[in-house]
Motif scaffolding. Structure first.
Motif, PDB file in Angstrom:
ATOM      1  N   ARG A   1       0.822  -1.208   0.000  1.00  0.00           N
ATOM      2  CA  ARG A   1       0.000   0.000   0.000  1.00  0.00           C
ATOM      3  C   ARG A   1       0.868   1.276   0.000  1.00  0.00           C
TER       4      ARG A   1
ATOM      5  N   GLU B   1      -9.324  -3.272   3.931  1.00  0.00           N
ATOM      6  CA  GLU B   1      -8.666  -3.290   5.238  1.00  0.00           C
ATOM      7  C   GLU B   1      -9.649  -3.645   6.341  1.00  0.00           C
ATOM      8  N   ARG B   2     -10.889  -3.144   6.213  1.00  0.00           N
ATOM      9  CA  ARG B   2     -11.895  -3.441   7.228  1.00  0.00           C
ATOM     10  C   ARG B   2     -12.230  -4.937   7.244  1.00  0.00           C
TER      11      ARG B   2
ATOM     12  N   ASN C   1      -9.905   0.241  -0.900  1.00  0.00           N
ATOM     13  CA  ASN C   1      -8.843  -0.004   0.080  1.00  0.00           C
ATOM     14  C   ASN C   1      -9.397   0.000   1.507  1.00  0.00           C
ATOM     15  N   THR C   2     -10.247   0.968   1.794  1.00  0.00           N
ATOM     16  CA  THR C   2     -10.848   1.050   3.128  1.00  0.00           C
ATOM     17  C   THR C   2     -11.672  -0.207   3.423  1.00  0.00           C
TER      18      THR C   2
ATOM     19  N   GLU D   1      -9.618   4.152  -3.473  1.00  0.00           N
ATOM     20  CA  GLU D   1      -9.487   4.544  -2.062  1.00  0.00           C
ATOM     21  C   GLU D   1     -10.576   3.883  -1.218  1.00  0.00           C
ATOM     22  N   ARG D   2     -11.801   3.912  -1.759  1.00  0.00           N
ATOM     23  CA  ARG D   2     -12.916   3.297  -1.028  1.00  0.00           C
ATOM     24  C   ARG D   2     -12.719   1.795  -0.909  1.00  0.00           C
TER      25      ARG D   2
END
Lengths: 81, 81
Positions: free
Chosen positions: A27, B38-39, B34-35, B31-32
């Motif tokens: 990342r 990760e969650r 990625n979030t 970006e979304r």
């Protein structure tokens, strides 16, 4: 030691595969690459998963050969590592 | 209307191709994603360039078939659009 860029043809392109220890390292590299891409206005084709990134650079104009500008962009990517 | 996920085999996987108007839209989606990744602790294989993203989801355990968990993760990705 990691292999550097491979020059392939049809279409003429530079390719590099990178391996990372974990997703955080992957990342971090992608974030740096994004910053570089936006600054240079160049967007390589990128494939990635949890711990790898594959990069493909072609010339800016479709069908053109790899030249000094692509070599220089590849070197700038190497500097991110 | 954009096509949704395609179920392919060998290996069993879900694939989806997305097209975006510009790099900013591509980047926002990544970006979304990625979030979300990760969650959920799930990292699909992603290929992207300036205005496209290709996604490949496989089961968490190698060699396993696509099941409700993958369908649910795919639906969560759709919700990011």
């Amino acid at each position: 030691m990691e292999q550097s860029w491979t020059h392939r043809s049809r279409p003429d392109r530079l390719e590099r595969r990178l391996e990372f220890a974990d997703y955080d390292s992957t990342r971090l590299f992608l974030e740096r690459l994004n910053t570089l891409s936006e600054r240079e206005g160049r967007f390589p084709d990128i494939s990635f998963g949890r711990t790898y990134v594959n990069l493909t650079l072609t010339a800016e104009a479709e069908g053109e050969a790899i030249g000094p500008r692509e070599e220089s962009f590849a070197a700038a990517i190497d500097d991110l590592l």
